[in-house]
Design an enzyme around this catalytic site. Structure first.
Site, short mmCIF file in Angstrom:
data_model
loop_
_atom_site.label_atom_id
_atom_site.label_comp_id
_atom_site.label_asym_id
_atom_site.label_seq_id
_atom_site.Cartn_x
_atom_site.Cartn_y
_atom_site.Cartn_z
N ASP A 93 0.82 -1.21 0.00
CA ASP A 93 0.00 0.00 0.00
C ASP A 93 0.86 1.26 0.00
OD1 ASP A 93 0.96 -0.44 2.56
OD2 ASP A 93 -1.01 -0.69 3.48
N ASN A 119 -7.63 -2.68 14.04
CA ASN A 119 -9.02 -3.04 13.72
C ASN A 119 -9.10 -4.25 12.79
OD1 ASN A 119 -8.12 -1.97 11.34
ND2 ASN A 119 -9.52 -0.22 11.30
N HIS A 158 -7.22 -4.64 10.02
CA HIS A 158 -6.93 -4.40 8.60
C HIS A 158 -5.62 -5.05 8.18
CE1 HIS A 158 -4.92 -0.29 9.65
NE2 HIS A 158 -3.97 -1.08 9.23
N GLU A 178 -9.61 -1.88 5.12
CA GLU A 178 -10.27 -1.55 6.38
C GLU A 178 -11.54 -2.39 6.56
OE1 GLU A 178 -8.75 0.18 8.50
OE2 GLU A 178 -8.40 2.26 7.95
C1 GLP Z 1 -0.51 0.39 8.61
C2 GLP Z 1 -0.12 -0.43 7.37
C3 GLP Z 1 -0.37 -1.91 7.61
C4 GLP Z 1 0.22 -2.32 8.94
C5 GLP Z 1 -0.46 -1.56 10.04
C6 GLP Z 1 -0.03 -1.98 11.44
O1 GLP Z 1 -1.87 0.62 8.64
N1 GLP Z 1 -0.82 -0.03 6.20
O2 GLP Z 1 0.18 -2.65 6.53
O3 GLP Z 1 0.06 -3.70 9.12
O4 GLP Z 1 -0.15 -0.19 9.84
O5 GLP Z 1 1.09 -1.27 11.82
P1 GLP Z 1 1.98 -1.59 13.07
O6 GLP Z 1 2.82 -2.77 12.70
O7 GLP Z 1 2.80 -0.35 13.27
O8 GLP Z 1 1.05 -1.87 14.21
#
Ligand code: GLP
Length: 242
Positions: free
Chosen positions: A67, A136, A138, A143
């Site tokens: 992404d 959440n 995702h 989402e």
């Molecule tokens: C962002 C990214 C996701 C990632 C998520 C969790 O939203 N787009 O790909 O998995 O963050 O991040 P973290 O690992 O910092 O909790």
């Protein structure tokens, strides 16, 4: 699904790096699906360490990232392109022109998303997809929703994701509200999936995603239907699983 329980974050990072390293060693011209977020940073550090030791060669690898924020340039230090350069690409011998991230500067969402799907298709699909997990549920930026979106698409980020991302930006106004993300269909077509989770704050969503019903309201729950998923988590993140 295979679950690997790690002691702590560093151990989780080494275990996840083992899976990626095995993929690169067994298929040097593989397509790696890569992820951002804080969780995989240690995994990337470990891969760089192994590369520096002469144990890994990325010269034939292609990478496709999950992404990118819509509107952020590659030079913006909060863009996912910048993150990938900073944490992995500039430290190993992957060819820069074999690394792909959705084009956040393309204002035409349909064009940006179609171009990205075509890149993945031309690359032959994804051999190993690395995923983190949003609070959440995702994955990428898919989402919670009423449907599983299959292809790369533009998403309106939920308030909880915007709030979670705010820590990286100077002010709330600068936090992007939209992103381009690979769809659930593309993620599910990856031959193998590696999901990394760390910390107590992820414990409930890990339980909901992997031991609750499969529903687009918890996007990661779709992974229950994939035939080759490895979940690597530390003790805290896995503390609520049955
Ligand atoms: C962002 C990214 C996701 C990632 C998520 C969790 O939203 N787009 O790909 O998995 O963050 O991040 P973290 O690992 O910092 O909790």
């Amino acid at each position: 699904m295979q679950i690997i329980k790690a002691k702590d974050y560093d151990h989780m990072s080494r275990m996840a790096a083992n899976v990626i390293a095995a993929q690169v060693i067994l298929k040097p011209d593989c397509v790696l699906g890569l992820a951002t977020g804080s969780t995989p940073i240690g995994t990337y550090e470990e891969l760089v360490r192994r590369y520096n030791n002469g144990d890994l060669d990325f010269s034939a690898v292609t990478s496709v990232n999950l992404d990118e924020y819509k509107g952020l340039s590659p030079e913006n230090d909060q863009s996912y392109r910048y993150f990938m350069n900073d944490h992995l690409f500039k430290h190993v011998n992957i060819r820069q022109d074999s690394t792909y991230v959705p084009n956040g500067l393309e204002p035409d969402s349909a064009a940006a998303c179609a171009a990205y799907d075509e890149i993945i298709r031309q690359a032959g699909g994804i051999d190993l997809q690395l995923l983190g997990l949003g609070h959440n549920g995702h994955i990428g930026f898919n989402e919670p929703s009423d449907v599983f979106e299959t292809d790369t698409h533009c998403v309106d980020l939920t308030q909880s994701t915007i709030d979670a991302n705010a820590r990286f930006f100077a002010s709330m106004d600068e936090v992007p509200r939209q992103a381009y993300t690979m769809g659930i269909g593309t993620i599910m077509r990856a031959k193998k999936i590696l999901l990394v989770v760390s910390g107590k704050a992820k414990a409930q969503i890990v339980r909901d995603a992997f031991f609750g019903p499969c529903t687009p309201q918890v996007p990661a729950s779709v992974l229950q239907l994939h035939k080759d998923v490895i979940l690597v988590g530390d003790e805290e993140a896995l503390s609520l699983i049955p």
